[in-house]
Design a protein around this motif. Structure first.
Motif, PDB file in Angstrom:
ATOM      1  N   VAL A   1      49.079 -79.794   0.268  1.00 12.49           N
ATOM      2  CA  VAL A   1      49.764 -78.842   1.144  1.00 12.49           C
ATOM      3  C   VAL A   1      51.137 -79.384   1.537  1.00 12.49           C
ATOM      4  O   VAL A   1      51.281 -80.535   1.933  1.00 12.49           O
ATOM      5  CB  VAL A   1      48.934 -78.515   2.414  1.00 12.49           C
ATOM      6  CG1 VAL A   1      48.642 -79.763   3.247  1.00 12.49           C
ATOM      7  CG2 VAL A   1      49.639 -77.447   3.258  1.00 12.49           C
ATOM      8  N   GLY A   2      52.145 -78.542   1.379  1.00 10.21           N
ATOM      9  CA  GLY A   2      53.473 -78.824   1.904  1.00 10.21           C
ATOM     10  C   GLY A   2      53.689 -77.945   3.124  1.00 10.21           C
ATOM     11  O   GLY A   2      53.342 -76.762   3.113  1.00 10.21           O
ATOM     12  N   PHE A   3      54.242 -78.491   4.179  1.00  9.52           N
ATOM     13  CA  PHE A   3      54.349 -77.760   5.442  1.00  9.52           C
ATOM     14  C   PHE A   3      55.546 -78.296   6.224  1.00  9.52           C
ATOM     15  O   PHE A   3      56.235 -79.227   5.793  1.00  9.52           O
ATOM     16  CB  PHE A   3      53.056 -77.916   6.255  1.00  9.52           C
ATOM     17  CG  PHE A   3      52.688 -79.351   6.569  1.00  9.52           C
ATOM     18  CD1 PHE A   3      53.000 -79.929   7.788  1.00  9.52           C
ATOM     19  CD2 PHE A   3      52.037 -80.133   5.608  1.00  9.52           C
ATOM     20  CE1 PHE A   3      52.676 -81.257   8.066  1.00  9.52           C
ATOM     21  CE2 PHE A   3      51.697 -81.460   5.870  1.00  9.52           C
ATOM     22  CZ  PHE A   3      52.028 -82.024   7.104  1.00  9.52           C
ATOM     23  N   ASP A   4      55.808 -77.704   7.352  1.00 11.37           N
ATOM     24  CA  ASP A   4      56.818 -78.218   8.277  1.00 11.37           C
ATOM     25  C   ASP A   4      56.134 -78.786   9.504  1.00 11.37           C
ATOM     26  O   ASP A   4      55.064 -78.324   9.919  1.00 11.37           O
ATOM     27  CB  ASP A   4      57.789 -77.101   8.692  1.00 11.37           C
ATOM     28  CG  ASP A   4      58.912 -76.898   7.694  1.00 11.37           C
ATOM     29  OD1 ASP A   4      59.799 -77.784   7.623  1.00 11.37           O
ATOM     30  OD2 ASP A   4      58.900 -75.890   6.972  1.00 11.37           O
ATOM     31  N   ASN A   5      56.762 -79.795  10.103  1.00  8.60           N
ATOM     32  CA  ASN A   5      56.287 -80.361  11.359  1.00  8.60           C
ATOM     33  C   ASN A   5      57.485 -80.564  12.290  1.00  8.60           C
ATOM     34  O   ASN A   5      58.606 -80.114  11.981  1.00  8.60           O
ATOM     35  CB  ASN A   5      55.506 -81.663  11.122  1.00  8.60           C
ATOM     36  CG  ASN A   5      56.337 -82.735  10.426  1.00  8.60           C
ATOM     37  OD1 ASN A   5      57.561 -82.609  10.286  1.00  8.60           O
ATOM     38  ND2 ASN A   5      55.688 -83.795   9.992  1.00  8.60           N
TER      39      ASN A   5
END
Length: 371
Positions: free
Chosen positions: A285-289
């Motif tokens: 999973v690629g995501f923003d934080n």
């Protein structure tokens, strides 16, 4: 709920952005003109537009999202998605209970104490000042085929550029949904990233102060082809990761579902693209934080873009139950990074055409900064 619209060509000047966009896209464009909250903030440096989705009401248990879950102090504008413009140019609801939701959404203005200011403006002018805004594509091919940027920018108060969904499980290698920059290992054109999209809209004639950069509160997932090969961006993939428990869509996880996945694994960072990702078994999973949001806000400010928008309110950890970071950890952090102050609220509505919802979306919003 049903309301007749003027057909394209009637009152040409007032309807110009709709009719021209319809012609140059040839088929169907997807318009938003409606239930939107324009929030008046004092002391803010950049605008933050947030989207409410009417289908999030159907998620199970704590994933269900309703107007009463909205914290409008986070955003300068709230937009309700979606209603529909049908083939006969009538406004109709897209969900059976939209009129009820509209009333709840509209009720936020009373809850947050701007009703008197709204009524005063309405009495003085006869009607509220409408803003015309657009939610537009970030992919170069769609932009080139669909927009006369310099012309439509003359008529729009602000332009939300959908700087997300650059990559997803429709590809055979992993890639981040919303990378800031092109990765060093990527061999394709330098067009599938936020930096390119924002500067392309600017360079083609959109004033920087009208451009709003998209921030995603969700991740895109993949299923790795192998556990023995590379696992970063560009790793071989075979379809999507599993569906989230609440969003229930393969290849797509809300931020709070990402937080659940991160238990028992570690977050890794792709330095040249400025984004985090994580793996567990074959799932990627690629995501923003918060860290990637901070990097993007620094970029936004350096380039002097007019603000940000979030897709979507319901995808952040709005209950604070999953990420151990309080309620709305991503949107709250983004709001702080944009140096904004307290908010007050006014409301208007939203509409889109029938069909897909992945092209230009045109909004009409009340402008509370004119009060």
């Amino acid at each position: 709920m049903k309301k007749k619209l003027k057909a394209a060509g009637e009152n040409e000047r007032a309807c110009w952005p709709w009719s021209v966009l319809y012609v140059i896209n040839c088929n169907i464009l997807f318009y938003l003109s409606g239930f939107s909250l324009a929030l008046c903030h004092f002391g803010w440096a950049s605008e933050l537009v947030c989207y409410f989705t009417n289908w999030s009401q159907y998620r199970p248990d704590v994933g269900k999202y309703m107007p009463e879950n909205v914290d409008p102090h986070l955003c300068t504008h709230l937009i309700y998605a979606f209603s529909i413009i049908n083939s006969t140019n009538e406004l109709i609801t897209s969900e059976s209970n939209d009129e009820t939701l509209y009333k709840s959404f509209n009720g936020l203005k009373e809850k947050y104490e701007l009703l008197e200011a709204y009524e005063a403006e309405n009495a003085a002018t006869g009607r509220p000042r409408l803003m015309l805004t657009a939610l537009v594509a970030a992919q170069k091919g769609t932009i080139d085929a669909g927009y006369e940027i310099a012309e439509i920018a003359k008529y729009l108060d602000f332009i939300n550029v959908m700087t997300y969904d650059f990559h997803g499980s429709w590809e055979n290698v992993t890639g981040h949904n919303s990378p800031l920059y092109l990765g060093s290992g990527y061999t394709g054109e330098n067009i599938y990233n936020t930096d390119f999209a924002m500067k392309y809209w600017r360079d083609e004639g959109a004033p920087v102060e009208k451009l709003r950069m998209g921030f995603a509160t969700y991740g895109r997932t993949f299923r790795l082809s192998s556990l023995s090969g590379p696992s970063g961006a560009g790793a071989s993939a075979n379809g999507s990761g599993s569906a989230g428990k609440y969003t229930r869509e393969a290849g797509f996880w809300s931020y709070y579902e990402v937080c659940t996945f991160l238990q028992g694994t570690s977050v890794k960072w792709i330095e040249d693209q400025k984004f985090p990702y994580a793996t567990k078994g074959y799932e990627w999973v690629g995501f923003d934080n918060k860290e990637s949001f901070e990097t993007k806000v620094n970029y936004l400010k350096e380039e002097k873009f007019g603000g940000a928008f979030v897709w979507a309110l319901d995808l952040d950890d709005f209950t604070g139950q999953f990420c151990d970071q309080g309620k709305y950890p991503l949107i709250g952090h983004l709001s702080t990074l944009l140096n904004r102050g307290t908010s007050h609220i006014l409301i208007k509505g939203i509409i889109v055409t029938e069909g897909e919802k992945n092209h230009a979306l045109v909004n009409q919003n009340y402008d509370m900064n004119r009060l």
